[in-house]
Design a protein around this motif. Structure first.
Motif, PDB file in Angstrom:
ATOM      1  N   TRP A 340       0.841  -1.196   0.000  1.00  0.00           N
ATOM      2  CA  TRP A 340       0.000   0.000   0.000  1.00  0.00           C
ATOM      3  C   TRP A 340       0.875   1.245   0.000  1.00  0.00           C
ATOM      4  N   TYR A 341       0.417   2.265  -0.737  1.00  0.00           N
ATOM      5  CA  TYR A 341       1.161   3.519  -0.898  1.00  0.00           C
ATOM      6  C   TYR A 341       0.189   4.695  -0.829  1.00  0.00           C
ATOM      7  N   ARG A 342       0.766   5.867  -0.749  1.00  0.00           N
ATOM      8  CA  ARG A 342       0.029   7.100  -1.028  1.00  0.00           C
ATOM      9  C   ARG A 342       0.988   8.080  -1.682  1.00  0.00           C
ATOM     10  N   TYR A 343       0.416   9.038  -2.401  1.00  0.00           N
ATOM     11  CA  TYR A 343       1.233  10.100  -2.963  1.00  0.00           C
ATOM     12  C   TYR A 343       1.432  11.189  -1.916  1.00  0.00           C
ATOM     13  N   HIS A 344       2.560  11.857  -2.010  1.00  0.00           N
ATOM     14  CA  HIS A 344       2.746  13.034  -1.171  1.00  0.00           C
ATOM     15  C   HIS A 344       1.583  13.996  -1.454  1.00  0.00           C
ATOM     16  N   HIS A 345       1.083  14.635  -0.386  1.00  0.00           N
ATOM     17  CA  HIS A 345      -0.128  15.454  -0.520  1.00  0.00           C
ATOM     18  C   HIS A 345       0.032  16.525  -1.602  1.00  0.00           C
ATOM     19  N   LEU A 346       1.167  17.196  -1.606  1.00  0.00           N
ATOM     20  CA  LEU A 346       1.378  18.258  -2.581  1.00  0.00           C
ATOM     21  C   LEU A 346       1.378  17.693  -4.002  1.00  0.00           C
ATOM     22  N   PHE A 347       2.061  16.576  -4.192  1.00  0.00           N
ATOM     23  CA  PHE A 347       2.136  15.962  -5.515  1.00  0.00           C
ATOM     24  C   PHE A 347       0.765  15.458  -5.951  1.00  0.00           C
ATOM     25  N   ALA A 348      -0.002  14.914  -5.010  1.00  0.00           N
ATOM     26  CA  ALA A 348      -1.348  14.436  -5.336  1.00  0.00           C
ATOM     27  C   ALA A 348      -2.229  15.579  -5.814  1.00  0.00           C
ATOM     28  N   ASP A 349      -2.101  16.752  -5.181  1.00  0.00           N
ATOM     29  CA  ASP A 349      -2.892  17.904  -5.621  1.00  0.00           C
ATOM     30  C   ASP A 349      -2.560  18.271  -7.068  1.00  0.00           C
ATOM     31  N   VAL A 350      -1.285  18.254  -7.406  1.00  0.00           N
ATOM     32  CA  VAL A 350      -0.875  18.592  -8.771  1.00  0.00           C
ATOM     33  C   VAL A 350      -1.398  17.552  -9.757  1.00  0.00           C
ATOM     34  N   LEU A 351      -1.351  16.277  -9.379  1.00  0.00           N
ATOM     35  CA  LEU A 351      -1.841  15.214 -10.255  1.00  0.00           C
ATOM     36  C   LEU A 351      -3.341  15.346 -10.502  1.00  0.00           C
ATOM     37  N   ARG A 352      -4.076  15.707  -9.454  1.00  0.00           N
ATOM     38  CA  ARG A 352      -5.527  15.855  -9.630  1.00  0.00           C
ATOM     39  C   ARG A 352      -5.849  17.037 -10.557  1.00  0.00           C
ATOM     40  N   ARG A 353      -5.081  18.092 -10.427  1.00  0.00           N
ATOM     41  CA  ARG A 353      -5.293  19.219 -11.347  1.00  0.00           C
ATOM     42  C   ARG A 353      -4.986  18.792 -12.790  1.00  0.00           C
ATOM     43  N   ASP A 354      -3.962  17.968 -12.949  1.00  0.00           N
ATOM     44  CA  ASP A 354      -3.635  17.457 -14.283  1.00  0.00           C
ATOM     45  C   ASP A 354      -4.784  16.617 -14.834  1.00  0.00           C
ATOM     46  N   LEU A 355      -5.418  15.789 -13.950  1.00  0.00           N
ATOM     47  CA  LEU A 355      -6.554  14.974 -14.383  1.00  0.00           C
ATOM     48  C   LEU A 355      -7.726  15.867 -14.792  1.00  0.00           C
ATOM     49  N   GLU A 356      -7.998  16.903 -14.003  1.00  0.00           N
ATOM     50  CA  GLU A 356      -9.103  17.813 -14.313  1.00  0.00           C
ATOM     51  C   GLU A 356      -8.883  18.524 -15.653  1.00  0.00           C
ATOM     52  N   GLN A 357      -7.631  18.804 -15.974  1.00  0.00           N
ATOM     53  CA  GLN A 357      -7.337  19.547 -17.197  1.00  0.00           C
ATOM     54  C   GLN A 357      -7.322  18.652 -18.434  1.00  0.00           C
ATOM     55  N   THR A 358      -6.974  17.383 -18.253  1.00  0.00           N
ATOM     56  CA  THR A 358      -6.787  16.514 -19.421  1.00  0.00           C
ATOM     57  C   THR A 358      -7.911  15.500 -19.621  1.00  0.00           C
ATOM     58  N   GLU A 359      -8.476  14.943 -18.526  1.00  0.00           N
ATOM     59  CA  GLU A 359      -9.494  13.894 -18.648  1.00  0.00           C
ATOM     60  C   GLU A 359     -10.604  14.095 -17.606  1.00  0.00           C
ATOM     61  N   PRO A 360     -11.254  15.227 -17.587  1.00  0.00           N
ATOM     62  CA  PRO A 360     -12.237  15.503 -16.530  1.00  0.00           C
ATOM     63  C   PRO A 360     -13.418  14.542 -16.529  1.00  0.00           C
ATOM     64  N   ALA A 361     -13.817  14.035 -17.689  1.00  0.00           N
ATOM     65  CA  ALA A 361     -14.991  13.149 -17.744  1.00  0.00           C
ATOM     66  C   ALA A 361     -14.705  11.768 -17.167  1.00  0.00           C
ATOM     67  N   LEU A 362     -13.439  11.446 -16.954  1.00  0.00           N
ATOM     68  CA  LEU A 362     -13.076  10.112 -16.482  1.00  0.00           C
ATOM     69  C   LEU A 362     -13.200   9.968 -14.961  1.00  0.00           C
ATOM     70  N   THR A 363     -13.157  11.066 -14.236  1.00  0.00           N
ATOM     71  CA  THR A 363     -13.120  11.017 -12.767  1.00  0.00           C
ATOM     72  C   THR A 363     -14.295  10.249 -12.157  1.00  0.00           C
ATOM     73  N   PRO A 364     -15.556  10.476 -12.565  1.00  0.00           N
ATOM     74  CA  PRO A 364     -16.661   9.711 -11.953  1.00  0.00           C
ATOM     75  C   PRO A 364     -16.517   8.204 -12.141  1.00  0.00           C
ATOM     76  N   ASP A 365     -16.070   7.770 -13.311  1.00  0.00           N
ATOM     77  CA  ASP A 365     -15.894   6.331 -13.547  1.00  0.00           C
ATOM     78  C   ASP A 365     -14.818   5.758 -12.628  1.00  0.00           C
ATOM     79  N   LEU A 366     -13.730   6.484 -12.484  1.00  0.00           N
ATOM     80  CA  LEU A 366     -12.645   6.008 -11.623  1.00  0.00           C
ATOM     81  C   LEU A 366     -13.128   5.851 -10.189  1.00  0.00           C
TER      82      LEU A 366
END
Length: 776
Positions: A340-366
């Motif tokens: 089990w792992y987790r991303y560093h909080h700061l890095f996770a925030d950046v990754l989520r922003r990247d998801l919102e900018q590139t594949e926003p419609a995918l988030t509900p399915d995930l």
């Protein structure tokens, strides 16, 4: 009695099994970050100042190395103390869930710890502040070896009851305990200033956590292929102000630059700007497959290869996680086996922003797939959280309906209430199983009016087209059971019998059938229909493959113990009480308010054996449990029994207070039925051991019954011999006890034997002669 499916087995001091499995990663200290940086000066300070009996407060924004420092401190501690670590998150902002994890952490550090607070956590009617934390303090006070409790990411915790509990833990700090709180912001709800004024607080802030110039140079030498010059290291230290996460991100970016010197010149701005800029630099250089994996898995608070495979619909997550960890992309292991792992909080925030900018419609399915995975692995709190965040109302409603009752009975009431609020009243009214779950949660908390309302709404919802037959059946049975509870717990016995029979008329599942038989037996007993009650309770305890030791079995055995004690069958009463206690122990239900029954049975046996001290102890325990639940009749009955033992022990004022309370309760009950200890017939007055007092004359029937009691006849034998009902025998006995000034069968028998007249002349009313019992 319980009105809902029972919580899962709770091994390890009452910690729910689901929490013991996957999410015990929340209880694992992280490795020191960044890797290999020992922070020797800070570690030495903590070793010198953080001793048992003191509180540590580590507060700094994301990326300043709070968790890594504490991990280094523990790894380098000269005494190797026992450590309990708990990393909190938003789902833990529930008193029951928070203290469950605290207890789990302490249990993992100290074997055999936490049995009593663990039972109290899942007992309906208890509170964390009034019951669990005091019990936890008692167990901590008994510890002789030091133990460190670290609560990380405390900024997630805002609930007032949790804050009060933590404050109480510090105010009554056991000598062996050292408490450390780490978070991104100052916990303003805690009395920090008072702790500071008393000299009990050790504080570290971002200023303390900033790397020194020498540590910055050491980190860059470890992170970069070639060590930077002293001038470049000093410049980067000045730009980042010793911010560990910024330095690590800078190193990741500089590794890809042909000239690190020029790259350092490009780094400007405050910490947030540095984080955004460097994260973009890092992400832009990654292979598209890795970057896609990172941003898609950023919806997960914690991640494992199986969870990632299920969420992303792929099969190679284990290899990708190993690659990401090897490249030091802010992936933090949460257990020793790297499952089990987790991303560093700061890095996770950046990754989520990247998801919102590139594949926003995918988030509900995930999030929907993640919810399905957690539900399939018996982790309902996480499953519901992802479902609610995934914009799928149907999935969320189904999961809340399926798991709200069991999670509530584990003590996580605030979590469940939050689910209902998130789903909304309109959905609860339109989905039958969801409305019924809300009714059962209300009933478990003793809110009978709310339970009735939601049970009615659930039944109304079943008449709509398309509701499956099995759902209609389940709702009908649960609604009937809710109506039984509403009638019985408000003291309306006759009505409760009708509703209990209605439960059994529905072809419900095995557990609901047991609940119906238990309810029926309980109500019939209050109508003095002992044989019918025993038959119903026997049905509730018949062996079953799936529910051989559920809550109903404990209650059914406990009620049979009471009936045996009432009939003077002391050995049977103890045997039934032992069975009830064993069932409760297997089910971790010893602190449930329904456990009152076997304690009361043992108290009545002791009372009948003229052992008032022992009887009082059992009655006191029964009353303590009953105070947590909604049962009026039982509370009045136990109060009356305690009044009787208080009188025997000479505590007349206490006896009168108890009796007054019992009478006040019964006055509010429209149809209380028969009580073994009935406040309506018991009189409390000073004992008149050597003072002559007139005894009201007994009627002829009362004299006959008293003689049969003196001949050791049970109530049933007396009834059979005289051709009357057991209920009538009970009524006569209450009158006899009142007239002759005793409180039970033993006292009545002794009175009868002492007043027997050897003169063969006819006896006046009130005198006795031996009688042989022959049933007619």
């Amino acid at each position: 009695m319980g009105l809902a499916p029972d919580p899962p087995d709770q091994p390890g001091g009452g910690v729910p099994g689901g929490l013991n499995r996957v999410l015990r990663t929340k209880l694992t200290p992280p490795r020191a970050q960044p890797r290999g940086l020992e922070r020797a000066q800070l570690v030495a300070r903590l070793n010198a100042e953080l001793a048992p009996g003191r509180v540590g407060l580590v507060v700094a924004p994301a990326g300043w190395g709070k968790s890594g420092l504490l991990g280094s401190w523990l790894a380098q501690h000269p005494a190797r103390p026992r450590c309990a670590w708990f990393s909190a998150d938003g789902a833990d902002n529930d008193p029951g869930r928070f203290w469950t994890y605290v207890l789990a952490a302490l249990t993992s550090a100290a074997q055999g710890f936490g049995e009593v607070p663990g039972r109290l956590l899942s007992a309906p009617g208890t509170t964390t502040l009034g019951d669990v934390v005091p019990a936890l303090l008692n167990e901590l006070a008994a510890q002789t070896e030091p133990i460190i409790l670290i609560v990380d990411d405390y900024q997630s915790i805002t609930h007032g009851d949790i804050q009060e509990g933590v404050a109480l833990l510090v105010e009554r700090m056991p000598p062996a305990l050292c408490l450390v709180i780490a978070g991104r912001s100052q916990p303003t709800a805690l009395p920090i200033a008072r702790w500071r004024g008393r000299g009990r607080l050790v504080e570290l802030t971002a200023t303390d956590l900033a790397l020194t110039p020498a540590e910055t140079a050491e980190l860059l030498a470890r992170e970069l292929p070639t060590s930077p010059s002293a001038e470049d290291a000093a410049r980067l230290h000045e730009r980042t102000e010793g911010w560990i996460a910024g330095l690590h991100l800078a190193a990741l970016s500089l590794r890809r630059r042909p000239d690190p010197h020029d790259g350092i010149a490009d780094i400007t701005g405050d910490n947030r700007d540095i984080g955004d800029y460097l994260a973009a630099e890092v992400l832009a250089q990654l292979p598209s497959e890795v970057r896609r994996f990172l941003r898609r898995t950023a919806v997960l608070e914690r991640l494992s290869a199986p969870l990632c495979n299920a969420t992303l619909a792929r099969a190679d997550s284990a290899a990708l996680l190993a690659r990401i960890e090897h490249e030091q992309l802010f992936l933090i292991p949460l257990d020793e086996h790297r499952q089990w792992y987790r991303y560093h909080h700061l890095f996770a925030d950046v990754l989520r922003r990247d998801l919102e900018q590139t594949e926003p419609a995918l988030t509900p399915d995930l999030r929907r797939r993640a919810a399905d995975w957690f539900a399939a692995h018996a982790l309902p709190v996480e499953a519901v959280a992802y479902a609610l965040a995934g914009d799928d109302p149907t999935q969320a409603a189904e999961l809340v309906a399926a798991h709200s009752v069991s999670v509530c009975l584990q003590g996580q009431v605030e979590t469940v209430l939050g689910w209902f609020a998130a789903v909304g009243d309109d959905v609860c009214r339109s989905v039958p199983r969801l409305g019924m779950a809300r009714a059962l949660v209300a009933g478990a908390g003793g809110h009978l009016t709310e339970m009735d309302r939601w049970a009615h709404l659930a039944e109304v919802a079943t008449v709509r087209p398309g509701v499956p037959p099995e759902t209609i059946t389940a709702v009908q049975a649960s609604a009937a059971l809710s109506r039984w509870a509403s009638a019985y717990f408000t003291g309306n016995v006759t009505t409760s019998v009708r509703h209990a029979r209605a439960v059994l008329q529905v072809r419900a599942d095995d557990q609901t059938r047991r609940q119906g038989y238990t309810a029926l037996g309980w109500s019939l007993y209050r109508q003095d229909r002992v044989r019918e009650a025993q038959a119903a309770l026997t049905e509730a305890t018949l062996p079953s493959e799936n529910h051989d030791d559920d809550l109903q079995v404990m209650v059914a055995f406990g009620m049979q113990a009471i009936m045996a004690a009432a009939g003077g069958r002391h050995a049977d009463a103890e045997a039934f009480a032992a069975q009830a206690e064993r069932s409760g122990r297997r089910h971790s239900a010893g602190e449930h308010f329904n456990a009152w029954c076997f304690h009361f049975a043992r108290g009545w046996v002791a009372h009948g054996q003229e052992a008032p001290d022992s009887a009082s102890d059992h009655f006191q325990r029964a009353l303590e449990l009953l105070r947590r639940g909604p049962m009026r009749l039982e509370t009045a009955e136990v109060l009356t029994a305690l009044a009787m033992t208080d009188r025997q022990l000479g505590n007349i004022d206490a006896a009168r207070r108890r009796l007054d309370e019992a009478r006040s309760i019964i006055e509010q009950c429209p149809d209380p039925g028969c009580l073994l200890a009935d406040p309506r017939t018991v009189q409390i007055s000073p004992a008149l051991s050597n003072i002559a007092r007139p005894v009201p004359a007994l009627t002829q029937r009362e004299s006959e019954i008293l003689a049969l009691i003196a001949a050791a006849g049970t109530n049933q034998q007396v009834a059979d011999h005289l051709g009357i009902s057991v209920r009538t025998v009970h009524a006569h006995l209450r009158s006899i006890y009142r007239k002759i000034g005793v409180t039970g069968r033993v006292g009545a028998a002794r009175y009868a034997l002492n007043r027997q007249d050897p003169d063969p002349d006819p006896e006046p009313a009130g005198s006795l002669r031996p009688v042989q019992i022959r049933p007619r």
